[in-house]
Design a protein around this motif. Structure first.
Motif, mmCIF file in Angstrom:
data_model
loop_
_atom_site.group_PDB
_atom_site.id
_atom_site.type_symbol
_atom_site.label_atom_id
_atom_site.label_comp_id
_atom_site.label_asym_id
_atom_site.label_seq_id
_atom_site.Cartn_x
_atom_site.Cartn_y
_atom_site.Cartn_z
ATOM 1 N N ARG A 58 0.749 -0.927 -0.147
ATOM 2 C CA ARG A 58 0.268 0.488 -0.184
ATOM 3 C C ARG A 58 0.826 1.371 -0.120
ATOM 4 O O ARG A 58 1.832 1.250 0.125
ATOM 5 N N ARG A 79 -8.173 -9.084 7.022
ATOM 6 C CA ARG A 79 -9.454 -8.799 5.558
ATOM 7 C C ARG A 79 -8.870 -8.810 4.298
ATOM 8 O O ARG A 79 -9.282 -9.013 3.132
ATOM 9 N N PHE A 80 -7.965 -9.251 3.913
ATOM 10 C CA PHE A 80 -6.961 -9.020 2.766
ATOM 11 C C PHE A 80 -6.466 -10.780 2.411
ATOM 12 O O PHE A 80 -6.301 -11.051 3.820
ATOM 13 N N ILE A 90 -10.146 -8.230 -1.105
ATOM 14 C CA ILE A 90 -10.136 -6.643 0.042
ATOM 15 C C ILE A 90 -11.383 -7.275 0.587
ATOM 16 O O ILE A 90 -12.381 -6.731 -0.153
ATOM 17 N N LEU A 93 -14.943 -3.269 1.941
ATOM 18 C CA LEU A 93 -13.873 -1.931 2.285
ATOM 19 C C LEU A 93 -14.552 -0.932 3.184
ATOM 20 O O LEU A 93 -15.221 -0.876 3.711
ATOM 21 N N ARG A 94 -13.428 0.411 3.318
ATOM 22 C CA ARG A 94 -13.230 1.167 4.353
ATOM 23 C C ARG A 94 -13.828 2.237 3.338
ATOM 24 O O ARG A 94 -12.362 2.051 2.161
ATOM 25 N N GLN A 96 -11.262 4.742 4.513
ATOM 26 C CA GLN A 96 -9.295 4.300 4.246
ATOM 27 C C GLN A 96 -8.536 3.220 3.500
ATOM 28 O O GLN A 96 -7.736 3.906 3.274
ATOM 29 N N ASP A 97 -9.620 3.143 2.428
ATOM 30 C CA ASP A 97 -8.749 1.645 1.877
ATOM 31 C C ASP A 97 -8.331 2.385 0.670
ATOM 32 O O ASP A 97 -7.828 1.999 -0.826
ATOM 33 N N GLU A 98 -9.322 3.621 0.366
ATOM 34 C CA GLU A 98 -8.846 4.574 -0.789
ATOM 35 C C GLU A 98 -7.609 4.592 -1.150
ATOM 36 O O GLU A 98 -6.453 5.649 -0.261
ATOM 37 N N TYR A 101 -2.272 0.938 -5.065
ATOM 38 C CA TYR A 101 -1.701 0.382 -4.633
ATOM 39 C C TYR A 101 -0.606 -0.633 -5.864
ATOM 40 O O TYR A 101 -0.462 -0.109 -6.802
#
Ligand SMILES: *[C@@H]1O[C@H](CO)[C@@H](O)[C@H](O)[C@H]1NC(C)=O
Ligand SMILES: *[C@@H]1O[C@H](CO)[C@@H](O)[C@H](O)[C@H]1NC(C)=O
Ligand SMILES: *[C@@H]1O[C@H](CO)[C@@H](O)[C@H](O)[C@H]1NC(C)=O
Ligand SMILES: *[C@@H]1O[C@H](CO)[C@@H](O)[C@H](O)[C@H]1NC(C)=O
Ligand SMILES: *[C@@H]1O[C@H](CO)[C@@H](O)[C@H](O)[C@H]1NC(C)=O
Ligand SMILES: *[C@@H]1O[C@H](CO)[C@@H](O)[C@H](O)[C@H]1NC(C)=O
Ligand SMILES: *[C@@H]1O[C@H](CO)[C@@H](O)[C@H](O)[C@H]1NC(C)=O
Ligand SMILES: *[C@@H]1O[C@H](CO)[C@@H](O)[C@H](O)[C@H]1NC(C)=O
Ligand SMILES: *[C@@H]1O[C@H](CO)[C@@H](O)[C@H](O)[C@H]1NC(C)=O
Ligand SMILES: *[C@@H]1O[C@H](CO)[C@@H](O)[C@H](O)[C@H]1NC(C)=O
Ligand SMILES: *[C@@H]1O[C@H](CO)[C@@H](O)[C@H](O)[C@H]1NC(C)=O
Ligand SMILES: *[C@@H]1O[C@H](CO)[C@@H](O)[C@H](O)[C@H]1NC(C)=O
Length: 461
Positions: A58, A79-80, A90, A93-94, A96-98, A101
């Protein structure tokens, strides 16, 4: 929401210029779009066939380890997970995952692939506020014709949604009605019937394309423009009274309540405004009141009153007809409400016989006045009582007319009568003169008539 996302956005560090150079063109690809709470799979390049050792990181500049296909390394978060030997899956999703990668693949050479993940959220709710309107029992809104109605709609999402209003009138197509902002509102100043329909607020997430909409049906109601009209009329067989209340032109149809006045005893409520009363409920002079009520009409409703009355009859008590002649009997009806039905009857035998018009009888009615013409009078058939009857549910009134049928007078008879009367007069006058001045009468040889006139003149002086 927006603030939270911006705060967690990774800062770009200017370090791995070497890696950047070795990135495959994949970096120019469109972002992968995921939604909060959903799952997403990021592919390590657009490659089919056997894959090497894959490691996911990330952050663009300083890679943070997430996952490796070497099972000796545990994923950074449960989660991964690895899908199809190379893809990063994933879960849940949240926001914050934006971010960006990086996938490192080691096969004959080491390759880097970049995937840009964008995370959208919502819209989950659309808040619609329409005022000032009333609400029907089934939840539908209504506004009075001519009133002002404010529409406002808002929704939240990440990124901020496009909120717009649409209007659809019955049997027509949807038309946009509003603006492209997060909060959309507008005011309709003078509501009219053509603004009745379905109002839809549509919120669109520009990133995910997810749409939410709320459709509200708004009816535009208007009370009848004029006062209600009350009417009473005879129904079948003249025994039933029909009360009718009309109050047209409103939308929706009003409700009607008929009551007895005074006292306000309810006769009935209906949508039609029609009530049937039998004779036992009726009396001369009784009043009935109709109150029309409309959902956007006057609060106390609008009313009208009818007063029922039996008839009054006027006719000449006697009539004479000469044998072979014609005679017309007249019957004048007044005051009857509802208007009376007028019949002519002959009371020769029990029960009384209603006279039907034919060659002998001619009946004409003009308003509440009726005439019976008897043609070619006959003493045997036509002399006697005639009844004029006026009938309404309130009561029956009758008047009798005596018709005498006489022989027409011939000339001889008339002359004879006049001569007889003259002679009778002479006898009386002579008697009187002899009584008052017998001397004067026999003097002078003048005719007794002249003397008598002279005597009258003198008496006057
Ligand atoms: C991205 O990198 C920065 C700096 O190393 C770090 O503070 C941040 O936590 C990283 N973000 C993620 C989601 O790993
Ligand atoms: C996400 O994936 C998990 C299993 O990996 C599955 O149980 C879940 O239903 C998925 N959720 C959605 C929203 O697809
Ligand atoms: C992979 O790339 C090729 C050519 O670059 C393209 O034709 C193909 O559609 C891509 N496949 C996917 C799944 O993106
Ligand atoms: C996996 O990682 C372990 C520990 O770093 C290493 O010993 C091993 O060689 C790796 N396996 C492969 C296939 O790279
Ligand atoms: C794995 O690959 C198969 C076939 O290419 C595909 O149908 C499937 O959706 C892939 N799974 C994931 C999680 O991408
Ligand atoms: C990811 O990279 C793109 C350019 O490819 C950039 O526009 C975007 O801002 C980056 N995202 C983050 C979270 O740094
Ligand atoms: C990897 O290298 C070997 C020999 O060096 C070669 O035979 C093979 O085709 C290469 N594989 C790929 C995927 O390039
Ligand atoms: C609600 O009631 C009104 C009046 O009866 C009717 O016109 C309307 O169609 C109804 N709406 C719904 C959603 O049933
Ligand atoms: C809102 O914006 C979108 C995209 O910019 C456009 O297609 C649409 O026509 C706009 N709608 C209105 C009602 O202005
Ligand atoms: C609003 O939409 C509903 C459902 O499509 C429809 O039954 C109704 O007649 C519409 N109302 C008006 C006033 O167009
Ligand atoms: C009586 O009336 C009829 C019809 O109106 C008429 O023909 C006739 O001459 C009338 N008779 C007399 C005596 O007036
Ligand atoms: C006819 O009328 C007279 C006068 O009203 C009435 O005295 C008499 O009873 C009536 N006869 C019948 C049979 O009704």
């Amino acid at each position: 929401m927006a603030a939270g996302v911006r705060a967690s956005r990774p800062q770009v560090l200017v370090c791995l210029g070497v890696l950047l150079a070795r990135w495959v063109a994949a970096g120019l690809e469109a972002p992968v779009i995921g939604e909060v709470h959903e799952n997403v799979t990021l592919h390590c390049g657009n490659i089919s066939g056997p894959r090497g050792l894959v490691t996911w990181y990330r952050n663009d500049s300083e890679p943070v380890f997430l996952l490796s296909s070497n099972s000796s390394f545990r994923p950074a978060e449960p989660r991964f997970s690895l899908a199809n030997a190379s893809s990063l899956h994933i879960k849940a999703l949240r926001l914050q995952d934006e971010g960006n990668y990086t996938c490192q693949e080691v096969l004959n050479e080491t390759r880097w692939f970049r995937v840009w993940l964008r995370v959208a959220c919502g819209p989950y709710e659309v808040e619609v506020n329409i005022s000032s309107t009333g609400t029907l029992p089934n939840g539908t809104l209504y506004a009075a014709k001519g009133s002002q109605v404010d529409f406002s709609c808002s929704s939240r999402s990440w990124p901020p949604p496009v909120v717009e209003w649409q209007f659809r009138a019955p049997d027509s197509s949807t038309e946009p009605f509003g603006n492209n902002v997060t909060v959309s509102s507008f005011i309709l100043l003078l509501m009219s019937r053509n603004l009745q329909g379905n109002y839809t607020c549509l919120a669109t997430n520009t990133l995910s394309g997810r749409q939410r909409k709320v459709t509200t049906e708004l009816l535009v109601y208007s009370p009848p423009p004029s006062a209600p009209q009350c009417r009473a009329e005879m129904s079948q067989g003249q025994l039933t009274l029909q009360l009718t209340c009309r109050w047209d032109g409103g939308y929706p149809d009003p409700d009607f309540l008929w009551t007895e006045e005074p006292g306000g005893v309810a006769v009935g409520t209906s949508k039609l405004g029609v009530e049937m009363l039998n004779q036992s409920q009726l009396s001369d002079g009784k009043k009935f009141k109709c109150v029309g009520s409309h959902i956007v009409g006057p609060e106390l409703g609008a009313s009208c009153v009818v007063q029922i009355r039996s008839a009054s009859l006027v006719s000449e008590p006697m009539k004479t007809c000469f044998v072979g002649g014609n005679v017309t009997l007249t019957c004048q009806v007044s005051g009857a409400y509802p208007p009376a039905k007028i019949l002519w009857l002959r009371n020769l035998t029990q029960p009384e016989v209603v006279i039907q018009p034919n060659g002998h009888y001619l009946i004409t009615q003009n308003g509440q006045s009726s005439t019976l013409t008897i043609r070619n009078c006959s003493q045997v058939l036509d002399e006697g009582y005639y009844v004029c009857q006026a009938k309404n549910p309130v009561g029956v009134r009758e008047v009798d007319i005596w018709l005498s049928v006489k022989e027409p007078w011939n000339i001889g008879g008339i002359v004879g009568t006049i001569v007889s009367l003259l002679l009778l007069g002479l006898a009386i006058i002579s008697g009187l003169m002899l009584y008052y001045s017998p001397v004067f009468c026999w003097k002078g040889g003048k005719t007794w008539v002249m003397s008598w006139f002279w005597w009258i003149q003198k008496k006057r002086k």
